[in-house]
Structures are given as C-alpha cells and as structure tokens.
Design an enzyme around this catalytic site. Structure first.
Site, PDB file in Angstrom:
ATOM      1  N   GLU A   1     -15.253  -8.586  -6.499  1.00  0.00           N
ATOM      2  CA  GLU A   1     -15.495  -9.057  -5.133  1.00  0.00           C
ATOM      3  C   GLU A   1     -16.890  -8.634  -4.678  1.00  0.00           C
ATOM      4  O   GLU A   1     -17.398  -7.615  -5.108  1.00  0.00           O
ATOM      5  CB  GLU A   1     -14.407  -8.542  -4.195  1.00  0.00           C
ATOM      6  CG  GLU A   1     -14.281  -7.027  -4.089  1.00  0.00           C
ATOM      7  CD  GLU A   1     -15.299  -6.403  -3.174  1.00  0.00           C
ATOM      8  OE1 GLU A   1     -15.861  -7.139  -2.361  1.00  0.00           O
ATOM      9  OE2 GLU A   1     -15.556  -5.198  -3.299  1.00  0.00           O
TER      10      GLU A   1
ATOM     11  N   ARG B   1     -18.988  -7.771   1.910  1.00  0.00           N
ATOM     12  CA  ARG B   1     -19.666  -6.663   2.592  1.00  0.00           C
ATOM     13  C   ARG B   1     -18.775  -6.146   3.705  1.00  0.00           C
ATOM     14  O   ARG B   1     -18.150  -6.962   4.410  1.00  0.00           O
ATOM     15  CB  ARG B   1     -20.990  -7.147   3.215  1.00  0.00           C
ATOM     16  CG  ARG B   1     -22.047  -7.508   2.212  1.00  0.00           C
ATOM     17  CD  ARG B   1     -23.127  -8.338   2.859  1.00  0.00           C
ATOM     18  NE  ARG B   1     -22.586  -9.626   3.341  1.00  0.00           N
ATOM     19  CZ  ARG B   1     -23.271 -10.509   4.051  1.00  0.00           C
ATOM     20  NH1 ARG B   1     -24.509 -10.255   4.410  1.00  0.00           N
ATOM     21  NH2 ARG B   1     -22.717 -11.652   4.433  1.00  0.00           N
TER      22      ARG B   1
ATOM     23  N   ARG C   1     -18.799   6.964   5.141  1.00  0.00           N
ATOM     24  CA  ARG C   1     -18.807   7.481   3.772  1.00  0.00           C
ATOM     25  C   ARG C   1     -20.226   7.416   3.179  1.00  0.00           C
ATOM     26  O   ARG C   1     -20.863   6.373   3.217  1.00  0.00           O
ATOM     27  CB  ARG C   1     -17.816   6.705   2.889  1.00  0.00           C
ATOM     28  CG  ARG C   1     -16.382   7.113   3.172  1.00  0.00           C
ATOM     29  CD  ARG C   1     -15.404   6.294   2.389  1.00  0.00           C
ATOM     30  NE  ARG C   1     -15.307   4.932   2.917  1.00  0.00           N
ATOM     31  CZ  ARG C   1     -14.554   3.978   2.367  1.00  0.00           C
ATOM     32  NH1 ARG C   1     -13.856   4.240   1.284  1.00  0.00           N
ATOM     33  NH2 ARG C   1     -14.497   2.779   2.915  1.00  0.00           N
TER      34      ARG C   1
ATOM     35  N   CYS D   1     -19.762   1.914  -1.537  1.00  0.00           N
ATOM     36  CA  CYS D   1     -19.966   1.085  -2.734  1.00  0.00           C
ATOM     37  C   CYS D   1     -21.229   1.429  -3.516  1.00  0.00           C
ATOM     38  O   CYS D   1     -21.142   1.869  -4.665  1.00  0.00           O
ATOM     39  CB  CYS D   1     -19.984  -0.384  -2.329  1.00  0.00           C
ATOM     40  SG  CYS D   1     -18.514  -0.870  -1.443  1.00  0.00           S
TER      41      CYS D   1
ATOM     42  N   ASN E   1     -24.656  -4.803  -7.555  1.00  0.00           N
ATOM     43  CA  ASN E   1     -24.848  -3.674  -6.642  1.00  0.00           C
ATOM     44  C   ASN E   1     -26.040  -2.811  -7.060  1.00  0.00           C
ATOM     45  O   ASN E   1     -26.820  -2.364  -6.220  1.00  0.00           O
ATOM     46  CB  ASN E   1     -23.575  -2.825  -6.558  1.00  0.00           C
ATOM     47  CG  ASN E   1     -22.598  -3.361  -5.521  1.00  0.00           C
ATOM     48  OD1 ASN E   1     -22.852  -4.390  -4.898  1.00  0.00           O
ATOM     49  ND2 ASN E   1     -21.487  -2.686  -5.332  1.00  0.00           N
TER      50      ASN E   1
ATOM     51  N   LYS F   1     -24.176   1.787   8.057  1.00  0.00           N
ATOM     52  CA  LYS F   1     -24.940   0.596   8.446  1.00  0.00           C
ATOM     53  C   LYS F   1     -24.325   0.100   9.748  1.00  0.00           C
ATOM     54  O   LYS F   1     -23.192   0.494  10.091  1.00  0.00           O
ATOM     55  CB  LYS F   1     -24.880  -0.480   7.362  1.00  0.00           C
ATOM     56  CG  LYS F   1     -23.493  -1.060   7.147  1.00  0.00           C
ATOM     57  CD  LYS F   1     -23.542  -2.242   6.189  1.00  0.00           C
ATOM     58  CE  LYS F   1     -22.169  -2.898   6.082  1.00  0.00           C
ATOM     59  NZ  LYS F   1     -22.164  -4.050   5.205  1.00  0.00           N
TER      60      LYS F   1
ATOM     61  N   LYS G   1     -21.585   5.039  -5.164  1.00  0.00           N
ATOM     62  CA  LYS G   1     -20.582   5.275  -6.216  1.00  0.00           C
ATOM     63  C   LYS G   1     -20.803   4.343  -7.409  1.00  0.00           C
ATOM     64  O   LYS G   1     -20.707   4.762  -8.561  1.00  0.00           O
ATOM     65  CB  LYS G   1     -19.180   5.127  -5.596  1.00  0.00           C
ATOM     66  CG  LYS G   1     -18.234   4.191  -6.261  1.00  0.00           C
ATOM     67  CD  LYS G   1     -16.928   4.100  -5.546  1.00  0.00           C
ATOM     68  CE  LYS G   1     -16.541   2.681  -5.186  1.00  0.00           C
ATOM     69  NZ  LYS G   1     -16.348   1.746  -6.277  1.00  0.00           N
TER      70      LYS G   1
ATOM     71  N   ASP H   1       0.857  -1.198   0.000  1.00  0.00           N
ATOM     72  CA  ASP H   1       0.000   0.000   0.000  1.00  0.00           C
ATOM     73  C   ASP H   1       0.886   1.239   0.000  1.00  0.00           C
ATOM     74  O   ASP H   1       1.955   1.234   0.621  1.00  0.00           O
ATOM     75  CB  ASP H   1      -0.906   0.002   1.237  1.00  0.00           C
ATOM     76  CG  ASP H   1      -2.115   0.901   1.052  1.00  0.00           C
ATOM     77  OD1 ASP H   1      -3.247   0.370   0.964  1.00  0.00           O
ATOM     78  OD2 ASP H   1      -1.938   2.136   0.979  1.00  0.00           O
TER      79      ASP H   1
ATOM     80  N   LEU I   1     -35.091  -5.636   1.737  1.00  0.00           N
ATOM     81  CA  LEU I   1     -36.438  -5.057   1.702  1.00  0.00           C
ATOM     82  C   LEU I   1     -36.692  -4.238   2.963  1.00  0.00           C
ATOM     83  O   LEU I   1     -37.835  -4.068   3.371  1.00  0.00           O
ATOM     84  CB  LEU I   1     -37.491  -6.158   1.565  1.00  0.00           C
ATOM     85  CG  LEU I   1     -37.559  -6.877   0.220  1.00  0.00           C
ATOM     86  CD1 LEU I   1     -38.670  -7.914   0.214  1.00  0.00           C
ATOM     87  CD2 LEU I   1     -37.765  -5.890  -0.932  1.00  0.00           C
TER      88      LEU I   1
HETATM   89  C1  UGA Z   1     -22.187  -3.822  -0.746  1.00  0.00           C
HETATM   90  C2  UGA Z   1     -22.612  -5.177  -1.309  1.00  0.00           C
HETATM   91  O1  UGA Z   1     -23.611  -5.747  -0.465  1.00  0.00           O
HETATM   92  C3  UGA Z   1     -21.416  -6.138  -1.407  1.00  0.00           C
HETATM   93  O2  UGA Z   1     -21.821  -7.357  -1.998  1.00  0.00           O
HETATM   94  C4  UGA Z   1     -20.343  -5.487  -2.285  1.00  0.00           C
HETATM   95  O3  UGA Z   1     -19.180  -6.294  -2.368  1.00  0.00           O
HETATM   96  C5  UGA Z   1     -19.956  -4.148  -1.671  1.00  0.00           C
HETATM   97  O4  UGA Z   1     -21.136  -3.301  -1.577  1.00  0.00           O
HETATM   98  C6  UGA Z   1     -18.941  -3.517  -2.575  1.00  0.00           C
HETATM   99  O5  UGA Z   1     -19.280  -3.177  -3.708  1.00  0.00           O
HETATM  100  O6  UGA Z   1     -17.756  -3.465  -2.208  1.00  0.00           O
HETATM  101  P1  UGA Z   1     -21.691  -2.835   1.700  1.00  0.00           P
HETATM  102  O7  UGA Z   1     -21.443  -1.515   1.037  1.00  0.00           O
HETATM  103  O8  UGA Z   1     -20.761  -3.317   2.739  1.00  0.00           O
HETATM  104  O9  UGA Z   1     -21.726  -4.017   0.584  1.00  0.00           O
HETATM  105  O10 UGA Z   1     -23.117  -2.697   2.347  1.00  0.00           O
HETATM  106  P2  UGA Z   1     -24.515  -3.462   2.374  1.00  0.00           P
HETATM  107  O11 UGA Z   1     -24.562  -4.340   3.548  1.00  0.00           O
HETATM  108  O12 UGA Z   1     -24.835  -4.065   1.068  1.00  0.00           O
HETATM  109  O13 UGA Z   1     -25.498  -2.218   2.623  1.00  0.00           O
HETATM  110  C7  UGA Z   1     -25.490  -1.084   1.760  1.00  0.00           C
HETATM  111  C8  UGA Z   1     -26.477  -0.030   2.219  1.00  0.00           C
HETATM  112  O14 UGA Z   1     -27.813  -0.424   1.959  1.00  0.00           O
HETATM  113  C9  UGA Z   1     -26.428   0.316   3.714  1.00  0.00           C
HETATM  114  O15 UGA Z   1     -26.466   1.717   3.869  1.00  0.00           O
HETATM  115  C10 UGA Z   1     -27.683  -0.315   4.278  1.00  0.00           C
HETATM  116  O16 UGA Z   1     -28.185   0.375   5.400  1.00  0.00           O
HETATM  117  C11 UGA Z   1     -28.633  -0.171   3.082  1.00  0.00           C
HETATM  118  N1  UGA Z   1     -29.746  -1.149   3.094  1.00  0.00           N
HETATM  119  C12 UGA Z   1     -29.486  -2.476   2.975  1.00  0.00           C
HETATM  120  C13 UGA Z   1     -31.051  -0.692   3.209  1.00  0.00           C
HETATM  121  O17 UGA Z   1     -31.319   0.529   3.310  1.00  0.00           O
HETATM  122  N2  UGA Z   1     -32.071  -1.607   3.204  1.00  0.00           N
HETATM  123  C14 UGA Z   1     -31.857  -2.935   3.085  1.00  0.00           C
HETATM  124  O18 UGA Z   1     -32.839  -3.713   3.068  1.00  0.00           O
HETATM  125  C15 UGA Z   1     -30.527  -3.385   2.980  1.00  0.00           C
END
Ligand code: UGA
Length: 439
Positions: free
Chosen positions: A149, A152, A325, A258, A206, A318, A261, A30, A248
């Site tokens: 990838e 999460r 971010r 993620c 995504n 979350k 963006k 890095d 849901l």
């Molecule tokens: C997400 C994807 O789930 C991963 O599979 C992916 O690898 C990653 O992006 C990435 O591109 O690197 P992540 O950003 O860690 O992972 O977060 P998530 O758990 O998917 O949640 C994303 C957002 O959606 C959070 O703000 C969460 O609060 C929101 N969310 C999720 C809702 O508002 N409602 C839901 O029912 C589920």
C-alpha cells in the site's frame, strides 16, 4: 465477495471501509478489543480525515462488521487482507511477529481455499518464506498475493480511491485475478509482478522519497555555507520534470511510522544479503542530523539554553495527523530539556498523543499564543497552516528578546517574520530575501 481485513490501523480500516462501500461484505478484525468496540459503535479510534464517514456509509449499507479474532470460529471470506504492523526491532530489522501470527490464524480459520493479500510492509523475501512455512502442504490451497500500500496518513481515504498505481505480486494467476478484481472501478496503472519484486517496490518507493528529502536537506545545509537560498534552489530544480517538485521541502527531516522504519529495514536487509547500501546509510545519517539543527542554531544564537524559554510549535511528524511516532519535534523537545531550557509545546491535534511520550516538565499549551507568550525563541517543527497563518506581529509583542523564530520546516514567510521585528532562522534560507529581483 466476502473479505476479512486483519489489523485496523489506518491502512486496514480504510481498506475495510472502502471495500465495503464498493459492495463487498467485510469483517474488520483486530486483537485490540477497545479498537473493535469503537468501530462497532461507529467511532474511529484515531485521526484519519474522511474515515468516519466512510465507515458509517459502509455500516449503513450493511456491509461492514468488526470482531476480535477470539470471536471468530471460522472465516467464510474468500479473501483475507493482512494489514498488521511491522515495527522496527532495535537492530533495524522489521519485527514480523504480528504478520506471522496473522498468516497462521488466517490459514487455520479459512473455511474454503482463499486468497491471502499481504498489505503489511514486509521485507523482500518474506512472502516466499511465509508460503513455504505456513501455506504450502496441508489440505487447503491458499494463494498468497503481495499488494503493497502507498497510502499516506492523513490522506489515506483519498489515496485509496485515487492511487498512482496498484501493485500485485503473486505466482498464482487465480490469486492475482482475485486481488485485481477487488480494485475494479479504480483507475490506475496495475503492475503485476512476482512476490519479492512487489515487496521491494514498496521499500524502494519509501527509500527513494526519503533519499529525496535527505538530498535536499544536504543542499540546504550547503546553502547555509554558501549564502544561497534553498527555497529558490528547490523550486528551480523541481521545475525539471525529471526531478519533479514534490519531496523537495528542506527542513528537520522525515519522521512517522513508515519512512524511518522502512529505510532502516531496507538497510538491514541489504546488509543481511551481503550488500552494503552506502546511499541508504547516508540518508539515515543526514535525517538523524537534521533534527538536531534547531537546537544547534538556538545555542549559536542564545548561548547557554539553561533557563531560556522556548516554544515548540508542532509535535506531529507532519501536518494533517495526530501521529507523533519518530516525529523530529519530540527529539527536539527532549534535547531542549537536556540543555535546561523551559519548554512549552502546542499542536492542533497531537497534544494528547505527545503527552504520553514527553517528559512531565514540558508545558502542553492550549494555543499558539499560550505557548509563545514570554518565550525567547520559537521553533516551528510541523508546518501546520495554523502556524503559517499565525499573527506573528502579535507573537512579537508577547515574546521576550531576542525573539527568535527557528523555522524547522521553512514554511514561514521570511520577509513577513522579519517585518514583525522577529529574528528569522530557517534551514538553508537567506534571511535577506530579494523577491523583487526574481519577479
Ligand atoms: C509515507 C509514504 O508517502 C506513503 O506512500 C506510504 O504508503 C507510507 O509512508 C507508508 O509506508 O505507509 P507518510 O508516512 O504518511 O507516508 O508520510 P509522508 O507524507 O510521505 O511524509 C513523511 C515525512 O517526510 C514527514 O515527516 C514529512 O514532514 C517529511 N517530508 C516530506 C519532508 O521533510 N520533506 C518533504 O519534501 C516531504
């Protein structure tokens, strides 16, 4: 086998440690000297559950090393993973400067012909362009493989070992086989495809999940107009296996490093290729609107927010992460301040990260109670278990009228909150619940 991993964010660091404990010799690289020295000292410089243990195990086995690019003269590795960031540019397009720099660096440093595995999320078409620009010609034969990838944040270690699928995109059978061999022992369907399709799979996944969230949020908004309850609607439609119960959860929308963006980048890419992706525009607009709702609801109920004391519970995008971010909570706090409200915030993990992005007049409270005491209203912006299981009776005693609870994640028990003489406002939820009728 020796593997170099470039970029030690949560994806690169998990990949490096996981590959090392399965017997590969791994060097994590890095440009951030502080990050590298932290890992060298056995410290993980960000929050990712289980990663510190994994790194320690790999280091103990003598398989994991860390360095900055400057310290490396030549790479003996046969495989290089690129796990650097692809942040948004102001126009929504992905900024590929880190990816390009990493690819050139690997090309120059590979001692022998090797395989370059792209794990960074890059717009479809990028891999082919990178091959043409940097990897074809010259005396070294480098295979390019796209291996998106799906980790999460907060669950990345688990997701590495138990993926839903492994996607490998490439044109060269040897490169594909080499990439595949890195995942030996991991049980998951493997999808072998071309580079551009692999890249699109990541964006489509995504974007689809983001679409599901914006869809259920629109249904929640409609529930408010019709007097229906989103919790019941979401549960019932999710029981249909064609729809499924996940993603849901209605509320103030998605955030993080993620979804926002990647959805913007896909929209940009579609437009740049002459396709107007209307559905994606709507997904983005709905998501931008959702995070305004708590402030609108507070204004409807409290009128002028100037001088009102509001507690915002949760700053991370979350639960289970310290990442703020594009977190809806940060925008909500800023909006409340614009309205003249006095804002206190708390979060079990993200307070430090939030400190640098929040205006100085926000009070960072050390506990839920300290945030809530004396407030007229509380906004729950992240569904941390600490908030769900909080003693709301106690909250009611230390709040000031009208004691509003705006549940931005629909995570609280409506009846329990109402039973504590607190006024509950959710996103598309009926306040008068009729649970006994549904039993
Ligand atoms: C997400 C994807 O789930 C991963 O599979 C992916 O690898 C990653 O992006 C990435 O591109 O690197 P992540 O950003 O860690 O992972 O977060 P998530 O758990 O998917 O949640 C994303 C957002 O959606 C959070 O703000 C969460 O609060 C929101 N969310 C999720 C809702 O508002 N409602 C839901 O029912 C589920």
């Amino acid at each position: 086998m020796e593997v170099a991993v470039l970029g030690l964010g949560y994806v690169g660091a998990v990949a490096a440690a996981a590959l090392a404990i399965t017997g590969k010799k791994v060097i994590g690289i890095d440009v951030d000297y502080h990050k590298v020295t932290a890992f060298q000292a056995g410290r993980v410089p960000f929050y990712e559950p289980g990663l510190a243990e994994l790194v320690e195990q790999a280091k103990r086995a003598g398989n994991l090393f860390f360095a900055t690019p400057k310290e490396i003269e030549a790479l003996d590795a046969q495989v290089a993973f690129i796990c650097v960031g692809t942040p948004s540019q102001p126009n929504g397009a992905a900024d590929l400067s880190q990816v390009r720099a990493a690819v050139q660096w690997v090309r120059d440093k590979f001692r022998d012909p090797g395989v370059l595995v792209m794990k960074s999320t890059v717009p479809p078409g990028t891999g082919r362009r990178l091959v043409a620009q940097y990897l074809s010609g010259g005396d070294k034969r480098i295979s390019y493989v796209s291996n998106p990838e799906f980790l999460r944040e907060g669950q990345a270690v688990h997701d590495w070992f138990y993926p839903d699928r492994i996607v490998i995109g490439g044109e060269d059978p040897k490169g594909i086989e080499m990439a595949r061999s890195l995942f030996t022992g991991i049980e998951a369907p493997v999808v072998i495809t071309d580079i551009t399709s692999a890249e699109l799979i990541k964006y489509a996944a995504n974007a689809f999940l983001a679409t599901k969230i914006s869809f259920i949020n629109e249904i929640a908004n409609l529930c408010e107009k019709l007097g229906a309850d989103i919790a019941d609607v979401a549960r019932a439609i999710g029981l249909d296996p064609r729809i499924g119960p996940s993603f849901l959860q209605a509320g103030i929308g998605y955030g993080g490093s993620c979804f926002p963006k990647d959805v913007r980048a896909l929209d940009f890419l579609a437009t740049a290729n002459g396709h107007s992706f209307e559905l994606l525009r709507a997904v983005i607009n709905v998501n931008n609107r959702q995070r305004l709702l708590p402030v609108q609801k507070l204004k409807e109920r409290l009128g002028d927010l100037a001088g009102k004391r509001i507690a915002v519970l949760g700053l991370a995008f979350k639960p289970g992460t310290d990442d703020v971010r594009e977190a809806p909570a940060i925008d909500i706090v800023r909006l409340l301040l614009d309205e003249g409200a006095e804002v206190r915030v708390c979060d079990p993990l993200a307070l430090e990260n939030a400190r640098s992005v929040l205006p100085a007049q926000v009070t960072l409270a050390p506990s839920v109670l300290a945030a809530i005491a004396g407030s007229n209203a509380v906004v729950v912006a992240t569904e941390w278990p600490e908030f769900i299981h909080f003693d709301w009776e106690e909250a009611s005693r230390c709040m000031q009228p009208p004691r509003l609870v705006v549940d931005g994640r629909n995570c609280l028990d409506v009846a329990a909150i109402a039973g504590c003489s607190l006024e509950y406002i959710g996103i598309g939820r009926r306040v008068r619940v009729m649970k006994e009728l549904t039993r």
